[in-house]
Design an enzyme around this catalytic site. Sequence first.
Site: not given
Length: 286
Positions: A12, A140, A153
């Site tokens: 999205s 990441s 995270y």
Amino acid sequence: MSAKVVVIAGASSGIGRETALQYSARGARVVLAARSEPDLQDVAEQCRRAGAGGVLVAPTDIADAHKVQQTFDLAIETFGRVDVAAQCAAITAFGRFEDIPTEVFDAVIATNLIGAANVARCALAHFQHRGRGQLVLVGSLLGVTAVPYQSAYVASKFALCGLVRALRQENRHLPGVRVHGIYPGPVDTPVYASAANFLDRQSPRVPPTSDAPGTIAAAIIRAAEKTTSTERQVGWFNRPAIATYRVVPFLFDAVIGPLIRRVMFTPESVGQSAGNVFEPPAVGRA
């Protein structure tokens, strides 16, 4: 490329959206998965204009294993198979570890790690049955270099790097099944504006070292064309950061906190918020 069927989780916005558009421009058939159906419909229309061979919208919360399986089942029912699965969805929460509510911390782990595992499980089951397929998991730079103020995270991305390596090892005997890890540095996506924020008097912003999401999408597509499993750092900032983290860890730890506070946070606060952790915001969600 027109024959490829690609499932994209997190389609999205950000990296997922760009991946969908770039695959569409190559004539691929794309399955768009994310939590927000309105945003997915917008991306779907852009994919059709870009030249997609077919578009399927599949609202999905990847933290829910059953919903992920339903998405893959629908993709296979609609297009006959899946050739590539790209897991791009991620959320984050800013703040000191002790200030981030338990349920927010757990939700970040549930999306970034458990969600990635759910996508990988469904993709690999299908690929192993077919004898071929490409799985791309987006990690990441923060999966190999720890930084403050994003503890959930960082923990999720460190774990994801380990998951990628384990999956590569387990599937290396299958000549047609490949597993790839793509590890971006900072990327200019809505993840900062929509993040949970429990910082005192500061709000997160896109850092100046950010790459465009299209750069990461291109790396995903290149990885999915490889004949061997791969892992790749993407972004000019990554290698200097990793080298400093490993070679002079005391220096890295001394400077990273002040540096992040200076370049990643505005002096103005919008107040504490759970952001898009539990529900997608009005615009720009993954």
